[in-house]
Write an enzyme that holds these catalytic residues in place. Structure first.
Site, PDB file in Angstrom:
ATOM      1  N   LYS A 562      -7.468 -10.975 -26.921  1.00 62.63           N
ATOM      2  CA  LYS A 562      -6.743 -11.362 -28.137  1.00 62.63           C
ATOM      3  C   LYS A 562      -6.022 -10.111 -28.617  1.00 62.63           C
ATOM      4  CE  LYS A 562     -10.739 -12.634 -29.981  1.00 62.63           C
ATOM      5  NZ  LYS A 562     -10.550 -13.860 -30.734  1.00 62.63           N
ATOM      6  N   ARG A 563      -5.114 -10.250 -29.586  1.00 66.29           N
ATOM      7  CA  ARG A 563      -4.484  -9.059 -30.128  1.00 66.29           C
ATOM      8  C   ARG A 563      -5.551  -8.057 -30.574  1.00 66.29           C
ATOM      9  NH1 ARG A 563       1.278  -8.881 -30.631  1.00 66.29           N
ATOM     10  NH2 ARG A 563       0.822  -7.035 -31.862  1.00 66.29           N
ATOM     11  N   THR A 670      -7.599 -19.602 -31.554  1.00 62.35           N
ATOM     12  CA  THR A 670      -7.400 -20.679 -30.576  1.00 62.35           C
ATOM     13  C   THR A 670      -7.956 -20.245 -29.226  1.00 62.35           C
ATOM     14  OG1 THR A 670      -5.163 -19.808 -30.250  1.00 62.35           O
ATOM     15  CG2 THR A 670      -5.397 -21.792 -31.614  1.00 62.35           C
TER      16      THR A 670
HETATM   17  C1  LIG Z   1      -4.593 -18.175 -27.129  1.00 61.28           C
HETATM   18  C2  LIG Z   1      -3.888 -16.900 -27.061  1.00 61.28           C
HETATM   19  C3  LIG Z   1      -3.973 -15.995 -28.113  1.00 61.28           C
HETATM   20  C4  LIG Z   1      -4.813 -16.248 -29.352  1.00 61.28           C
HETATM   21  O1  LIG Z   1      -6.112 -15.740 -29.147  1.00 61.28           O
HETATM   22  P1  LIG Z   1      -7.152 -15.595 -30.365  1.00 61.28           P
HETATM   23  O2  LIG Z   1      -8.413 -15.276 -29.654  1.00 61.28           O
HETATM   24  O3  LIG Z   1      -7.207 -16.930 -31.040  1.00 61.28           O
HETATM   25  O4  LIG Z   1      -6.655 -14.522 -31.231  1.00 61.28           O
HETATM   26  C5  LIG Z   1      -3.291 -14.805 -28.014  1.00 61.28           C
HETATM   27  N1  LIG Z   1      -2.559 -14.513 -26.935  1.00 61.28           N
HETATM   28  C6  LIG Z   1      -2.463 -15.354 -25.888  1.00 61.28           C
HETATM   29  C7  LIG Z   1      -1.642 -14.965 -24.703  1.00 61.28           C
HETATM   30  C8  LIG Z   1      -3.107 -16.581 -25.914  1.00 61.28           C
HETATM   31  O5  LIG Z   1      -2.992 -17.420 -24.893  1.00 61.28           O
END
Ligand SMILES: *Cc1c(COP(=O)(O)O)cnc(C)c1O
Length: 831
Positions: A562-563, A670
Site C-alpha cells: 500500500k502507499r 481496499t
Molecule cells: C488496492 C490498491 C491500493 C490500495 O491499497 P490499501 O491497502 O487499501 O491502501 C493501492 N495501490 C494499488 C496498486 C492497489 O491495487
C-alpha cells in the site's frame, strides 16, 4: 463461455469480430501490417503485443458503438463518475477475461509462435492514480459496465502518471513514468469533442440583450480540453462504457490581436502553459499542498466534463430543467468539488437559468464521496490563489455561502461560532476556501466509504453538517472487482472455485459461501494449499528476478503493500521484524515459523518520513537476509514499484494481510478486501473496512490487535507520552536502540535518528502504544501457522465470506440509494 457475438456483421469481416482462435489469428496478422506496419519477419514482441491489443479492441468496438447508440436513443439517466484519478491497470488481460476469450487468444498466439502471458506482461501500467482512491474508481467502472449501468468515467489524461519507483542503496528514487512512450492501443482520441476552459482575468457586470443583470468573465487565457476515450467493457455483457479523460491543448491559432500587447512570445508562453495542464499527476500524501497547477487541473477536467453533459443534453433535445433527470454525478473526494460552483456558473451565466432553479438542478445532480478524516488531507485553497485563477467561481462560491449561512443563522440564531465553523471560507488566519464544505452544501448526498468511517465523519469533520441535514449522510462501503483481482490475478483459484461452487461466482460473489461446506474436507484443503503454494512460487520467482533475494514458498508470506504512510504504520511491522530478529539472535533454537515479510508501496516524493521508512525496511532486509544465525528463517523483501500490474501476482500469494493502520485513520482500505478474496488471513486493527471484514469472516478467523478509535482519542486527550511505552517494554527499547545504533544502516547512527526520535517524542500515529499488542498478536499468528489444517480452513473461510466486498455490491448501493438509476441492457443488433 464467450459473450454473444452473433450479430457482429457491422464490423465487417470476421477477422475483426469473430471470437474463435482462427479469426483472432487472422486479425492479429492483419493488424500487424495494417496498424502496426510491421512485416512478420521483423516483428518485435512489442509489435505482437500491439497487434493483439488492436485485435482485442476490434472485438470491443461493436459493443462500444452499440452501447453509445443505446444511451443516445433511450430516455435514461447516466451516472457520471468524476475522479482526478483512475488507476485502471493494464487492459489486455482484463479485456480478454471480460470478453471470455483468454483460451482462444492463447491458442491463436501459440499458432503464431507467441506466448500470451509474455505479451500481456509487456503492457505498460497506465499509472493515472496514486493508490486506493484511483483504483476504487477503476473497480467501479468495471462493475458499472458489468451491471449494465449507463455511465461515463470522467478524469484527466495525465501524460505522466505516478512516478516509477526505483530502489537504489535502499532508498526510493523516482523515475518519470513513460506509459505513453510506445503508444496506447486502447485510447481513441476525439479531437472534435473539445471544450474551452477559462482561467484568470476578471469579471464585469452587464445587462444582457433582454436587459437582465448578468456577469461576464473575461479570462486572461483559455485552454482547450480534448476527449481521449478508453472503452470499459463489462464482464460477459455487451455493455461497453466510456472512460473519458481530458487532455489539455492550446487554443488553436492564437490570434495576436487577442493579446493586448501583441506579444508573440507571451502568446507562445501561454500555449506552453496550456499544454502543461494535463502533463503530470500530483502525488498525494505530500505534506504541503496548495499548488496552483493542481487547482487548475481540477477545474479543467470538471468544466470539460460538465460542458460535455450539457452538450449531450442539447443533442438529445432535452430542456435544461431535465438536467438532473438525465445525469447523476458522483464526486470522488473533493478533487472535483469545484463542480458545485462550475455547474452553477454554466447554468446561470451561460444558460441564463435563474439562481434558485440552477441551485435545485445542481444539488439534484451532484453527490459527494468523502475519503479521509485526516485534517491535513481535507482540501483548502488560499483565497488569493483561488481568486486569481478562478475569479468568477469565487464570486459564485461567495453567493452560495451567503445563502447557506443565512440558512444556518435561521436554524441556530446567535450561534456565531457554528456559522464560522460551517462557512465555506475559513477566516481564521490566511483565508481559505474549504472544498469539503462546498461539496457538502452543493450535493444531495454525502457518503463515507466504510461503516466506521461514515460514522466518524458525522461525529468529527462533518458534525455540524450532519446535525443540519442528517438525511443527507450515507455509507457505501467500498468494494473491489473480483474479475481483475480473482479471475485474472488468480487463475488457479478461479478454476478451483468454478469446480467447487460452479461458475457464476464472479458476478455474484456471495455464492462463495458454498465453499464453507468444503472447509473440513481434507482433499479440498490439499487442493486449496496447492493453489496458494503455486501463487507463492510465482511471487518468489518475481522477487528473485527483481531483487535477487531467494525466498521459500513454504514460508509464511506476510505481506504489506500500500502507499507508504505513517498512518498505515509500515514502521510498526518493521519494529516487529526487528524484535523477532533479536529473539532469534538471542536464542537460535527458538521455534519460529519461517516467514517472508514482503513490503511494497510508493512514498510521496516530498514525504521525508515515509521515505525513511522505506530506507529502514531495506536496511533491516539487508541485515536479516544475510545474517547466518537467522539461517533463512526470516526474509524481508521490499518489492519495488508497487502498482496494479504487480499487485496481480502479489495479493494471491499472501498468507497474511497486514492492515495495521491507527484506528480511525484508514477510511476503508481496499487492499484488505483483495487479500481476503484471495484467501489471506488478516492481522489488523478495528479500522476502516477491517471492521466489516472481521464481522463477515468471524472474530475467530481474524487476528485483531490494537486500540480502538475511541481509545486512541482518549489517549490523545489524556496526553500521550510514547517514551513511557518504550520505557516500560524492554523488547521495544532494544528494537529502537538497535535501529539507532547503526546496525541497519551500515554503522550510520544518524540515518534513522529522525524516525526513532519522532516515535519517542511525538508518535502521532500511536505506533509505540500499539506495539506490545501487535507483537502478542503476531505470536498468535505464529501458533496458528503451526496448525496447517486450521490455517487452511481459516483461509477458505476468508474467501468464502468475502462476497460483501465485491464492487458490484457497492455499485448496487450507489445505484439504489444515491443515483436512483437502473440497468439498461445493450443489444448488438442495434448497429
Ligand atoms: C488496492 C490498491 C491500493 C490500495 O491499497 P490499501 O491497502 O487499501 O491502501 C493501492 N495501490 C494499488 C496498486 C492497489 O491495487
Amino acid at each position: 463461455m464467450a459473450a454473444d457475438m452473433s450479430a457482429s456483421a457491422s464490423c465487417g469481416d470476421s477477422a475483426r469480430s469473430a471470437l474463435d482462435p482462427d479469426a483472432l489469428r487472422r486479425g492479429v496478422l492483419d493488424n500487424l501490417i495494417c496498424l502496426q506496419a510491421r512485416p512478420l519477419a521483423i516483428a518485435t514482441p512489442h509489435d505482437w503485443y500491439m497487434a493483439l491489443a488492436y485485435s482485442v479492441r476490434d472485438r470491443m468496438l461493436a459493443r462500444w458503438a452499440a452501447t453509445i447508440q443505446t444511451y443516445a436513443a433511450r430516455e435514461l439517466r447516466v451516472a457520471c463518475y468524476l475522479s482526478a484519478e483512475f488507476l485502471i491497470g493494464p487492459q489486455l488481460g482484463n479485456n480478454l477475461v471480460n470478453l471470455g476469450i483468454e483460451a482462444e487468444a492463447r491458442a491463436a498466439m501459440q499458432s503464431l509462435g507467441q506466448d500470451l502471458d509474455g505479451l500481456i506482461a509487456l503492457e505498460e501500467e497506465p499509472g493515472l492514480g496514486n493508490g486506493g482512491l484511483g483504483r476504487l474508481a477503476a473497480c467501479y467502472l468495471d462493475s458499472l459496465a458489468t451491471l449494465q449501468i449507463p455511465s461515463v468515467g470522467y478524469g484527466i489524461r495525465y501524460e505522466f502518471g505516478i512516478f516509477d519507483q526505483v530502489i537504489r542503496d535502499g532508498r526510493q528514487v523516482e523515475a518519470t513514468d513513460k506509459w505513453l512512450q510506445k503508444g496506447n492501443p486502447w485510447e481513441i482520441v476525439r479531437p472534435n469533442v473539445n471544450y474551452y476552459v477559462r482561467f484568470g482575468g476578471h469579471t464585469q457586470v452587464e445587462n444582457d440583450a433582454q436587459g437582465r443583470y448578468c456577469v461576464r468573465w473575461i479570462p486572461a487565457h483559455m485552454v482547450k480540453g480534448v476527449a481521449c476515450d478508453t472503452p470499459m467493457l463489462g464482464f460477459r455483457v455487451n455493455t461497453c462504457n466510456t472512460l473519458r479523460l481530458w487532455k489539455s491543448e492550446a487554443v488553436e491559432s492564437f490570434d495576436l490581436e487577442d493579446f493586448n500587447a501583441g506579444d508573440y512570445y507571451q502568446a507562445v508562453q501561454e500555449k506552453v502553459i496550456s499544454e502543461t495542464l494535463s502533463k503530470v499527476l500530483y502525488p498525494n500524501d505530500e505534506p504541503e499542498a496548495g499548488k496552483r497547477l493542481r487547482l487548475a487541473q481540477q477545474y479543467f477536467f470538471v468544466s470539460c466534463s460538465l460542458q460535455d453533459m450539457l452538450r449531450l443534453l442539447d443533442i438529445k433535445g432535452e430542456p435544461i430543467a431535465r438536467f438532473s433527470d438525465m445525469f447523476t454525478v458522483q464526486l470522488n473526494d473533493t478533487h472535483p468539488s469545484i463542480a458545485v460552483a462550475e455547474l452553477m456558473r454554466l447554468l446561470v451565466d451561460e444558460r441564463q437559468v435563474p439562481w434558485d432553479e440552477a441551485w435545485n438542478i445542481t444539488r439534484g445532480t451532484l453527490a459527494y464521496t468523502n475519503h479521509t478524516l485526516l485534517p491535513e488531507a481535507l482540501e483548502t485553497w488560499g483565497l488569493p490563489l483561488f481568486r486569481s485563477l478562478l475569479p468568477r467561481l469565487l464570486e459564485i462560491i461567495y453567493e452560495i455561502n451567503r445563502r447557506f449561512l443565512d440558512e444556518v443563522r435561521q436554524r441556530y440564531p446567535g450561534d456565531d461560532a457554528r456559522v464560522a465553523r460551517m462557512s465555506m471560507i475559513d477566516e481564521a488566519g490566511e483565508k481559505k476556501v474549504r472544498m469539503a464544505h462546498l461539496a457538502t452544501v452543493g450535493c444531495h448526498a454525502v457518503n463515507g466509504v466504510a461503516e466506521l468511517h461514515s460514522a466518524l465523519l458525522k461525529q468529527t469533520v462533518m458534525r455540524d453538517f450532519a446535525q443540519l441535514w442528517p438525511e443527507r449522510f450515507k455509507n457505501v462501503t467500498n468494494g473491489v472487482t473480483p474479475r481483475r483481482f480473482m479471475l485474472l490475478s488468480n487463475p488457479g483459484l478461479a478454476r478451483l472455485l468454478d469446480k467447487t461452487v460452479g461458475e457464476g461466482w464472479a458476478t455474484d460473489l456471495t455464492r462463495l459461501r458454498a465453499l464453507e461446506s468444503h472447509a473440513d474436507d481434507p482433499g479440498f484443503l490439499d487442493e486449496w494449499r496447492r493453489v496458494k503454494y503455486s501463487n507463492k512460487a510465482i511471487l518468489a520467482q518475481h522477487i528473485r528476478s527483481t531483487t535477487g533475494v531467494e525466498v521459500d514458498p513454504a514460508a509464511l508470506f506476510d505481506i504489506q503493500v500500500k502507499r507508504i504512510h505513517e498512518y498505515k504504520r509500515q514502521h510498526l511491522n518493521a519494529l516487529y521484524i526487528v524484535t523477532l530478529y533479536q529473539r532469534l539472535r538471542r536464542d537460535p533454537q527458538l521455534a519460529v515459523a519461517p516467514r517472508c515479510f514482503v513490503f511494497g508501496g510508493k512514498a510521496a516524493p516530498g514525504y521525508a518520513m515515509a521515505k525513511l521508512i522505506i530506507r529502514l525496511i531495506n536496511g533491516v532486509a539487508e541485515v536479516v537476509n544475510n545474517d547466518p544465525s537467522i539461517a533463512g528463517r526470516l526474509k524481508v523483501v521490499f518489492y519495488p514499484n508497487f502498482n496494479v500490474k504487480n499487485a496481480q501476482f502479489i495479493y494471491p500469494a499472501a498468507d497474511l494481510s497486514e492492515q495495521i493502520s491507527t484506528a480511525g485513520k484508514e477510511a476503508s482500505g481496499t487492499g484488505n478486501m483483495k487479500f481476503m478474496m484471495n484467501g489471506a488471513l488478516t492481522i489488523g486493527t478495528l479500522d476502516g473496512a477491517n471492521v466489516e471484514i472481521r464481522e463477515e469472516v468471524g472474530e475467530e478467523n481474524f487476528f485483531l490487535f490494537g486500540m480502538t478509535d475511541s481509545q486512541v482519542e482518549e489517549l490523545r486527550r489524556d496526553g500521550y507520552r510514547p517514551a513511557d511505552f518504550a520505557a516500560g517494554n524492554g523488547e521495544l527499547r532494544d528494537a529502537l536502540d538497535l535501529i539507532v545504533s547503526g546496525h541497519f544502516s551500515r554503522g550510520d547512527r544518524d540515518m534513522f535518528r529522525p524516525l526513532v526520535d519522532n516515535l519517542l517524542h511525538a508518535d502521532p500515529f500511536f505506533v509505540l502504544a500499539d506495539y506490545a499488542d501487535y507483537v502478542a498478536c503476531q505470536e498468535r499468528v505464529n501458533s496458528a501457522w503451526h496448525d496447517m489444517r486450521r490455517w487452511t480452513r481459516m483461509s477458505i473461510l476468508n474467501t468464502a465470506r468475502s462476497g460483501k466486498f465485491s464492487s458490484d455490491r457497492a455499485i448496487g448501493e450507489y445505484c439504489h440509494e444515491i443515483w436512483k438509476i437502473r440497468p439498461v441492457s445493450v443489444a448488438l443488433e442495434r448497429l
